[in-house]
Design a protein around this motif. Structure first.
Motif, PDB file in Angstrom:
ATOM      1  N   GLU A 226      -3.114  -3.227   2.958  1.00 26.09           N
ATOM      2  CA  GLU A 226      -3.706  -3.344   1.635  1.00 26.09           C
ATOM      3  C   GLU A 226      -5.129  -2.780   1.645  1.00 26.09           C
ATOM      4  O   GLU A 226      -5.824  -2.840   2.658  1.00 26.09           O
ATOM      5  CB  GLU A 226      -3.755  -4.815   1.213  1.00 26.09           C
ATOM      6  CG  GLU A 226      -2.392  -5.445   1.005  1.00 26.09           C
ATOM      7  CD  GLU A 226      -2.500  -6.881   0.528  1.00 26.09           C
ATOM      8  OE1 GLU A 226      -3.641  -7.369   0.350  1.00 26.09           O
ATOM      9  OE2 GLU A 226      -1.446  -7.515   0.334  1.00 26.09           O
TER      10      GLU A 226
ATOM     11  N   SER B 103      -7.225   9.645   6.811  1.00 33.70           N
ATOM     12  CA  SER B 103      -5.821   9.606   7.211  1.00 33.70           C
ATOM     13  C   SER B 103      -5.532  10.635   8.302  1.00 33.70           C
ATOM     14  O   SER B 103      -6.343  11.531   8.561  1.00 33.70           O
ATOM     15  CB  SER B 103      -4.923   9.871   6.004  1.00 33.70           C
ATOM     16  OG  SER B 103      -5.176  11.162   5.476  1.00 33.70           O
TER      17      SER B 103
ATOM     18  N   LYS C  42      -3.121   3.243   3.493  1.00 30.03           N
ATOM     19  CA  LYS C  42      -1.746   3.462   3.035  1.00 30.03           C
ATOM     20  C   LYS C  42      -0.845   3.911   4.177  1.00 30.03           C
ATOM     21  O   LYS C  42       0.295   3.450   4.297  1.00 30.03           O
ATOM     22  CB  LYS C  42      -1.733   4.495   1.913  1.00 30.03           C
ATOM     23  CG  LYS C  42      -0.353   4.757   1.331  1.00 30.03           C
ATOM     24  CD  LYS C  42      -0.422   5.754   0.183  1.00 30.03           C
ATOM     25  CE  LYS C  42       0.966   6.028  -0.385  1.00 30.03           C
ATOM     26  NZ  LYS C  42       0.910   7.001  -1.511  1.00 30.03           N
ATOM     27  N   GLU C  43      -1.342   4.820   5.045  1.00 29.77           N
ATOM     28  CA  GLU C  43      -0.481   5.345   6.104  1.00 29.77           C
ATOM     29  C   GLU C  43      -0.102   4.275   7.122  1.00 29.77           C
ATOM     30  O   GLU C  43       0.916   4.402   7.808  1.00 29.77           O
ATOM     31  CB  GLU C  43      -1.137   6.534   6.808  1.00 29.77           C
ATOM     32  CG  GLU C  43      -2.306   6.210   7.706  1.00 29.77           C
ATOM     33  CD  GLU C  43      -2.921   7.450   8.359  1.00 29.77           C
ATOM     34  OE1 GLU C  43      -2.289   8.520   8.336  1.00 29.77           O
ATOM     35  OE2 GLU C  43      -4.056   7.332   8.891  1.00 29.77           O
TER      36      GLU C  43
ATOM     37  N   ARG D 285      -8.698   4.968   1.530  1.00 31.98           N
ATOM     38  CA  ARG D 285      -7.447   4.492   0.936  1.00 31.98           C
ATOM     39  C   ARG D 285      -6.222   5.119   1.591  1.00 31.98           C
ATOM     40  O   ARG D 285      -5.216   4.446   1.839  1.00 31.98           O
ATOM     41  CB  ARG D 285      -7.438   4.790  -0.566  1.00 31.98           C
ATOM     42  CG  ARG D 285      -8.477   3.999  -1.341  1.00 31.98           C
ATOM     43  CD  ARG D 285      -8.448   4.328  -2.826  1.00 31.98           C
ATOM     44  NE  ARG D 285      -9.565   3.698  -3.513  1.00 31.98           N
ATOM     45  CZ  ARG D 285      -9.555   2.443  -3.949  1.00 31.98           C
ATOM     46  NH1 ARG D 285      -8.472   1.705  -3.792  1.00 31.98           N
ATOM     47  NH2 ARG D 285     -10.618   1.938  -4.549  1.00 31.98           N
TER      48      ARG D 285
END
Length: 214
Positions: free
Chosen positions: A31, A188, A26-27, A22
């Motif tokens: 979606e 991430s 996001k980074e 997730r």
């Protein structure tokens, strides 16, 4: 020595999963998917130490993405989640090198990502780790440094889709064969690298790889 110790020499396909963390989705402003996002790399994408990662043609921004690789050890299609891990021979640390500018441009046009993801040397891999060395693939640390600076440091328990779910999903579309590799997504912290940069990445403290960008 395991027959899979040189899986990159006989594996027919590399199956990759996008946006499986997730925080990574996001980074990049993406979606979170409802189903796994799947793309392929050819076997010519493999590269091993001491060879180098080559910049793809006309790239402006090559990104690093460290991932846990699942090495398939048993053929199968339409595999259930309950039986999925029976088809895994072992693991490896892998990189999904990505031409980010090209990927963004292709996505805007609604075109496939192949040129951005599947170029030669876009899939560096480490040594084969027998299944017994990682008892729980959902509790593994993935880390990556660029020029000795930590850039990615995440845990596989943050995956959206577990390894068993990925195997089951993928095998509904592609028959999995011995030596195939499934890349399970990246945490991430992805970012650019340039010619002359040094990448070091690993799975826990079990295995690590070092590559120079040229």
């Amino acid at each position: 020595m395991s027959k899979y110790s040189r899986f990159w020499e006989f594996g027919r396909k590399i199956i990759c999963v996008g946006r499986n963390f997730r925080a990574h989705a996001k980074e990049l402003g993406n979606e979170v998917p409802d189903d796994p996002i799947i793309f392929l790399k050819p076997s010519t994408a493999y590269v091993r130490e001491p060879n180098k990662i080559r910049l793809p043609p006309n790239t402006n921004e090559l990104h690093h993405e460290v991932e846990l690789g699942l090495v398939i050890g048993k053929n199968g299609s339409n595999i259930t989640e309950e039986n999925a891990m029976e088809h895994v021979a072992g693991y490896c640390v892998a990189l999904d090198m990505t031409d980010r500018d090209k990927q963004t441009a292709l996505k805007k046009k609604g075109l496939p990502w192949s040129l951005a993801k599947s170029f030669d040397t876009s899939c560096p891999v480490g040594d084969f780790l027998p299944k017994e060395m990682i008892r729980n693939p959902e509790d593994v640390r993935l880390w990556l440094k660029v020029n000795d600076v930590m850039k990615q440091d995440g845990q596989t328990d943050c995956m959206i889709f577990s390894p068993s779910k990925l195997i089951s999903f993928v095998s509904g579309y592609f028959t999995l064969e011995e030596g195939d590799l499934i890349l399970t997504g990246t945490p991430s912290g992805v970012g650019p690298v340039s010619a002359g940069d040094r990448i070091e990445a690993g799975v826990n403290e079990l295995s690590s790889i070092k590559f120079l960008i040229e």
